[in-house]
Design an enzyme around this catalytic site. Structure first.
Site, PDB file in Angstrom:
ATOM      1  N   ASP A  45       8.237  -3.641  -5.015  1.00 17.63           N
ATOM      2  CA  ASP A  45       6.921  -4.063  -5.003  1.00 17.63           C
ATOM      3  C   ASP A  45       6.767  -4.939  -6.693  1.00 17.63           C
ATOM      4  O   ASP A  45       6.021  -5.210  -7.248  1.00 17.63           O
ATOM      5  CB  ASP A  45       5.765  -3.491  -4.998  1.00 17.63           C
ATOM      6  N   GLY A  74       8.008   1.484   5.775  1.00 16.35           N
ATOM      7  CA  GLY A  74       7.469   3.079   5.825  1.00 16.35           C
ATOM      8  C   GLY A  74       7.631   3.638   7.111  1.00 16.35           C
ATOM      9  O   GLY A  74       7.948   4.877   7.432  1.00 16.35           O
TER      10      GLY A  74
END
Length: 262
Positions: free
Chosen positions: A103, A82
């Site tokens: 994830d 990110g």
């Protein structure tokens, strides 16, 4: 005849509502090296996370040290993609979905192992898998249909809890604590030396192993994470139903206007 919800829904939609799938495939096929989304740095980090997670799963049944190290590195890299996306101006829808899918699949793989390691609690782990997938799938879809640029952008008037949860710092702490709890349960099957022997700790905690202590510390974070998942599932369901109602109201309005013209 006006309809407030339908009008509000239209205002929230992006300028380009629909991209033809064939056009999208052609664009992806013809992309240049300098603007190749597949090769964006955040996405390269994502691929490395997948490789590390796969290696971790390979060692999971017989080498807990290698498994744990590889799994933790894969999870920690989640904090960097990110930052790289924002710093390099390489945020992408593909990257956001790749991150979420990685994830979900990584955590689910560990939970699947825990169902075999703790067969008496298999139903509990299966529930956590189902909740995690359904919550994020519904949330991602509700974000898309309402024109949100990211599933991590939640207005406080929709849910103050989710807005606070998706704060980058909070998100990292909660996700790390949640994974730490599952890793602790995994390591509890391998580590049996009490703290009194390994670290010379006496008293009540001296009879515990360090994974048991780690599990006790991280358990409240895991509980909070799954409460967030429940809230996220419920809010996303309400958003999707609200979109349905707004679109049905808009269809009735258009039908009414066509009737007046006739």
């Amino acid at each position: 005849m006006s309809n407030g919800p339908a009008t509000s829904l239209a205002r929230r939609r992006p300028s380009i509502d629909i991209v033809d799938a064939k056009v999208a495939v052609d664009l992806a096929t013809a992309q240049t090296y300098s603007e190749n989304v597949f090769l964006f740095v955040p996405n390269l980090i994502g691929y490395s996370r997948i490789i590390l997670a796969a290696l971790s799963l390979h060692y999971m049944s017989y080498h807990p040290k290698y498994c744990t190290v590889l799994y933790c590195i894969s999870c920690l890299l989640d904090a960097f993609d990110g930052h790289a996306a924002r710093a390099l101006g390489q945020a992408s829808k593909f990257g956001a979905v790749l991150d979420m899918v990685t994830d979900r699949c990584t955590t689910t793989s560990l939970l699947c192992y825990l169902t075999s390691a703790y067969p008496d609690h298999a139903l509990f782990f299966q529930f956590l898998i189902a909740l995690d997938f359904s919550s994020h799938y519904m949330h991602m879809n509700s974000s898309l249909v309402t024109g949100s640029k990211s599933h991590k952008q939640v207005d406080s008037d929709v849910s103050r809890l989710l807005r606070a949860y998706y704060n980058p710092t909070t998100l990292f702490i909660v996700c790390a604590g949640n994974e730490l709890f599952y890793i602790s349960l995994y390591l509890m099957k391998w580590v049996h030396t009490p703290l009194s022997e390994s670290f010379g700790i006496t008293g009540y905690f001296g009879t515990w192993t360090w994974p048991e202590l780690m599990a006790a510390v991280s358990a409240p974070i895991c509980l909070y994470k799954n409460i967030v998942n429940l809230v996220q599932l419920w809010k996303a369901s309400k958003i999707l139903v609200g979109v349905d109602l707004a679109e049905r109201a808009k269809a009735r309005e258009e039908e009414f206007m066509r009737g007046k013209k006739d």
